[in-house]
Design a protein around this motif. Structure first.
Motif, PDB file in Angstrom:
ATOM      1  N   ASN A 148     -12.604   6.513   7.082  1.00 51.51           N
ATOM      2  CA  ASN A 148     -12.106   7.781   6.548  1.00 51.51           C
ATOM      3  C   ASN A 148     -10.789   7.583   5.805  1.00 51.51           C
ATOM      4  OD1 ASN A 148      -9.695   8.442   8.389  1.00 51.51           O
ATOM      5  ND2 ASN A 148     -11.328   8.007   9.872  1.00 51.51           N
ATOM      6  N   GLU A 149     -10.479   8.551   4.973  1.00 47.91           N
ATOM      7  CA  GLU A 149      -9.316   8.483   4.083  1.00 47.91           C
ATOM      8  C   GLU A 149      -7.994   8.449   4.845  1.00 47.91           C
ATOM      9  OE1 GLU A 149      -8.152   7.958   0.219  1.00 47.91           O
ATOM     10  OE2 GLU A 149     -10.205   8.531   0.737  1.00 47.91           O
ATOM     11  N   GLU A 150      -7.909   9.215   5.918  1.00 42.51           N
ATOM     12  CA  GLU A 150      -6.641   9.312   6.648  1.00 42.51           C
ATOM     13  C   GLU A 150      -6.251   7.975   7.271  1.00 42.51           C
ATOM     14  OE1 GLU A 150      -4.381  12.342   9.755  1.00 42.51           O
ATOM     15  OE2 GLU A 150      -6.528  12.522   9.413  1.00 42.51           O
ATOM     16  N   ASP A 151      -7.208   7.298   7.926  1.00 36.75           N
ATOM     17  CA  ASP A 151      -6.929   5.986   8.503  1.00 36.75           C
ATOM     18  C   ASP A 151      -6.590   4.977   7.406  1.00 36.75           C
ATOM     19  OD1 ASP A 151      -7.229   6.530  11.233  1.00 36.75           O
ATOM     20  OD2 ASP A 151      -9.402   6.365  11.118  1.00 36.75           O
ATOM     21  N   PHE A 152      -7.298   5.060   6.309  1.00 39.63           N
ATOM     22  CA  PHE A 152      -7.058   4.153   5.189  1.00 39.63           C
ATOM     23  C   PHE A 152      -5.627   4.301   4.672  1.00 39.63           C
ATOM     24  CE2 PHE A 152      -7.165   2.790   0.787  1.00 39.63           C
ATOM     25  CZ  PHE A 152      -7.913   1.615   0.838  1.00 39.63           C
ATOM     26  N   ASP A 153      -5.217   5.519   4.382  1.00 38.92           N
ATOM     27  CA  ASP A 153      -3.876   5.768   3.833  1.00 38.92           C
ATOM     28  C   ASP A 153      -2.787   5.362   4.819  1.00 38.92           C
ATOM     29  OD1 ASP A 153      -5.050   6.760   1.550  1.00 38.92           O
ATOM     30  OD2 ASP A 153      -4.813   8.863   2.104  1.00 38.92           O
ATOM     31  N   PHE A 154      -3.025   5.587   6.094  1.00 41.47           N
ATOM     32  CA  PHE A 154      -2.044   5.234   7.121  1.00 41.47           C
ATOM     33  C   PHE A 154      -1.796   3.724   7.127  1.00 41.47           C
ATOM     34  CE2 PHE A 154      -1.064   3.869  11.477  1.00 41.47           C
ATOM     35  CZ  PHE A 154       0.052   4.628  11.757  1.00 41.47           C
ATOM     36  N   ILE A 155      -2.877   2.937   7.118  1.00 40.68           N
ATOM     37  CA  ILE A 155      -2.739   1.481   7.178  1.00 40.68           C
ATOM     38  C   ILE A 155      -2.136   0.940   5.889  1.00 40.68           C
ATOM     39  CG2 ILE A 155      -4.003  -0.695   7.397  1.00 40.68           C
ATOM     40  CD1 ILE A 155      -5.970   0.765   9.242  1.00 40.68           C
ATOM     41  N   VAL A 156      -2.517   1.502   4.750  1.00 38.96           N
ATOM     42  CA  VAL A 156      -1.930   1.088   3.472  1.00 38.96           C
ATOM     43  C   VAL A 156      -0.418   1.264   3.507  1.00 38.96           C
ATOM     44  CG1 VAL A 156      -1.720   1.668   1.026  1.00 38.96           C
ATOM     45  CG2 VAL A 156      -3.978   1.476   2.070  1.00 38.96           C
ATOM     46  N   GLN A 157       0.012   2.402   3.996  1.00 42.54           N
ATOM     47  CA  GLN A 157       1.455   2.680   4.078  1.00 42.54           C
ATOM     48  C   GLN A 157       2.167   1.664   4.968  1.00 42.54           C
ATOM     49  OE1 GLN A 157       2.413   6.367   5.991  1.00 42.54           O
ATOM     50  NE2 GLN A 157       4.511   6.387   5.266  1.00 42.54           N
ATOM     51  N   LYS A 158       1.533   1.300   6.077  1.00 40.67           N
ATOM     52  CA  LYS A 158       2.167   0.400   7.033  1.00 40.67           C
ATOM     53  C   LYS A 158       2.155  -1.063   6.584  1.00 40.67           C
ATOM     54  CE  LYS A 158       3.096   3.541  10.166  1.00 40.67           C
ATOM     55  NZ  LYS A 158       4.498   3.882  10.532  1.00 40.67           N
ATOM     56  N   LEU A 159       1.170  -1.468   5.795  1.00 45.11           N
ATOM     57  CA  LEU A 159       1.005  -2.887   5.445  1.00 45.11           C
ATOM     58  C   LEU A 159       1.230  -3.192   3.974  1.00 45.11           C
ATOM     59  CD1 LEU A 159      -2.148  -3.923   7.556  1.00 45.11           C
ATOM     60  CD2 LEU A 159       0.274  -4.298   8.087  1.00 45.11           C
ATOM     61  N   GLN A 160       1.639  -2.221   3.185  1.00 43.19           N
ATOM     62  CA  GLN A 160       1.693  -2.407   1.737  1.00 43.19           C
ATOM     63  C   GLN A 160       2.627  -3.536   1.305  1.00 43.19           C
ATOM     64  OE1 GLN A 160       3.136   1.156  -0.153  1.00 43.19           O
ATOM     65  NE2 GLN A 160       4.557   1.600   1.497  1.00 43.19           N
ATOM     66  N   ASN A 161       3.624  -3.862   2.115  1.00 45.48           N
ATOM     67  CA  ASN A 161       4.556  -4.934   1.747  1.00 45.48           C
ATOM     68  C   ASN A 161       4.264  -6.241   2.469  1.00 45.48           C
ATOM     69  OD1 ASN A 161       6.114  -3.243   0.009  1.00 45.48           O
ATOM     70  ND2 ASN A 161       7.147  -2.375   1.805  1.00 45.48           N
ATOM     71  N   THR A 162       3.118  -6.312   3.126  1.00 48.70           N
ATOM     72  CA  THR A 162       2.741  -7.511   3.873  1.00 48.70           C
ATOM     73  C   THR A 162       2.136  -8.553   2.931  1.00 48.70           C
ATOM     74  OG1 THR A 162       2.295  -6.193   5.840  1.00 48.70           O
ATOM     75  CG2 THR A 162       1.322  -8.392   5.768  1.00 48.70           C
ATOM     76  N   LYS A 163       2.597  -9.793   3.043  1.00 47.96           N
ATOM     77  CA  LYS A 163       2.092 -10.873   2.204  1.00 47.96           C
ATOM     78  C   LYS A 163       0.600 -11.093   2.447  1.00 47.96           C
ATOM     79  CE  LYS A 163       2.903 -15.742   1.125  1.00 47.96           C
ATOM     80  NZ  LYS A 163       3.650 -16.977   1.483  1.00 47.96           N
ATOM     81  N   ASP A 164      -0.139 -11.320   1.381  1.00 51.21           N
ATOM     82  CA  ASP A 164      -1.586 -11.616   1.434  1.00 51.21           C
ATOM     83  C   ASP A 164      -2.423 -10.433   1.924  1.00 51.21           C
ATOM     84  OD1 ASP A 164      -1.214 -14.233   0.523  1.00 51.21           O
ATOM     85  OD2 ASP A 164      -0.794 -14.934   2.559  1.00 51.21           O
ATOM     86  N   PHE A 165      -1.846  -9.238   1.921  1.00 52.62           N
ATOM     87  CA  PHE A 165      -2.622  -8.033   2.261  1.00 52.62           C
ATOM     88  C   PHE A 165      -3.129  -7.404   0.981  1.00 52.62           C
ATOM     89  CE2 PHE A 165      -2.504  -3.319   2.719  1.00 52.62           C
ATOM     90  CZ  PHE A 165      -3.591  -3.187   3.576  1.00 52.62           C
ATOM     91  N   LYS A 166      -4.430  -7.140   0.926  1.00 51.32           N
ATOM     92  CA  LYS A 166      -5.049  -6.566  -0.258  1.00 51.32           C
ATOM     93  C   LYS A 166      -5.872  -5.325   0.118  1.00 51.32           C
ATOM     94  CE  LYS A 166      -3.513  -9.836  -2.957  1.00 51.32           C
ATOM     95  NZ  LYS A 166      -4.361 -10.851  -3.564  1.00 51.32           N
TER      96      LYS A 166
END
Length: 313
Positions: free
Chosen positions: A243-261
């Motif tokens: 779902n969109e909510e879980d997706f957006d939450f994880i993107v926000q938390k990991l967006q600056n993590t190396k090798d995260f796409k």
């Protein structure tokens, strides 16, 4: 409950005065209805059947035909609103408390064994009716809560320390002088976990946590062929949500993590856009890749295919 008080409570019009003065239960399910109770009927057929089961009071939006003059027939403008009026009284009488949570916090509330509401009065009818005094209920719908009680609690942040390295698969944390070792969730959920710890301590509630009840993201390790392999069998991991909510939450938390796409179907706002899973299977430039897919579809496509031997092999 005294019937005259009940009539006033739900703001009903009396179509027929019955022969009793009190009721002892309330119901909306004909399979669970008890004698000497109130039944909230959607139609004439339900009302007739409930009367045969021995109810004392029928409540409906319709102007029903009287099948039994010994039974109270009550008409209300809106059946659900009448039920809300009843449970607003119940919530005060039984000293219920409510905690507002967003949908991700609600997943942790379930693991902490709070009562989770569907935020639909018909679906929540039995849970609200049968719970013990001073029960805490959790809901992600503020308006629903406010129809039951004039106030509610919210979570607040709490100081903590993550012990060891930050992992996507388990977390050890020190909070409120309590040590929680190798909890099975990613480090970026710790804010939510510790806010519950603080709330439970503040409200002097019994503590219980079962991380097996958490339904967060699914993690799939992939081998060199981009096929699902055993845990730890590869350095590349697909993180799957639905779902969109879980997706957006994880993107926000990991967006600056190396090798995260991020990979999404037919989107410009990601690292890899695809229209079919066969295209996603070609994508290998990541350590962690977050996708939003149906779990069953993903597993069936990425799981290693067994080669069946022919009669001549």
């Amino acid at each position: 409950m005294n019937i005259s008080n009940f009539i006033e409570l739900i703001n009903a019009q009396v179509l027929n005065y019955g022969a009793t003065s009190s009721v002892y239960d309330f119901g909306i399910d004909l399979n669970k209805i008890k004698q000497a109770s109130v039944f909230f009927a959607k139609n004439q057929e339900q009302a007739n059947y409930a009367v045969k089961l021995g109810v004392y009071v029928i409540v409906s939006e319709e102007k029903l035909k009287l099948e039994d003059k010994e039974v109270f027939y009550l008409q209300v403008d809106n059946l659900e609103e009448a039920i809300f009026r009843l449970f607003r009284f119940f919530c005060e009488e039984k000293s219920y408390e409510f905690l507002y949570c967003n949908n991700i916090e609600l997943k942790f509330a379930k693991a902490f064994n709070f009562k989770i509401l569907n935020s639909n009065i018909l679906l929540d009818f039995d849970l609200l009716k049968n719970s013990k005094e001073k029960t805490f209920f959790c809901s992600s719908d503020e308006n629903f809560i406010l129809k039951l009680k004039s106030n509610f609690h919210t979570l607040k942040s709490c100081e903590y320390e993550i012990l060891g390295y930050k992992s996507l698969f388990q977390t050890s944390v020190l909070c409120k002088n309590l040590y929680f070792k190798e909890l099975k969730f990613a480090f970026f959920y710790v804010d939510i976990f510790t806010s519950f710890i603080d709330f439970i301590e503040e409200q002097k509630l019994p503590f219980s946590f079962n991380d097996k009840k958490l339904e967060l993201f699914k993690a799939y390790f992939l081998n060199s062929k981009n096929e699902i392999c055993v845990f730890g069998g590869s350095s590349r991991v697909i993180l799957l949500v639905e779902n969109e909510e879980d997706f957006d939450f994880i993107v926000q938390k990991l967006q600056n993590t190396k090798d995260f796409k991020i990979a999404l179907r037919n989107s410009l706002f990601c690292d890899f856009s695809y229209s079919h899973l066969k295209e996603l299977k070609k994508f290998t430039d990541f350590k962690y890749c977050l996708i939003k897919e149906n779990q069953e579809d993903f597993v069936s496509y990425f799981f290693p295919k067994k080669i069946e031997n022919s009669l001549f092999d």
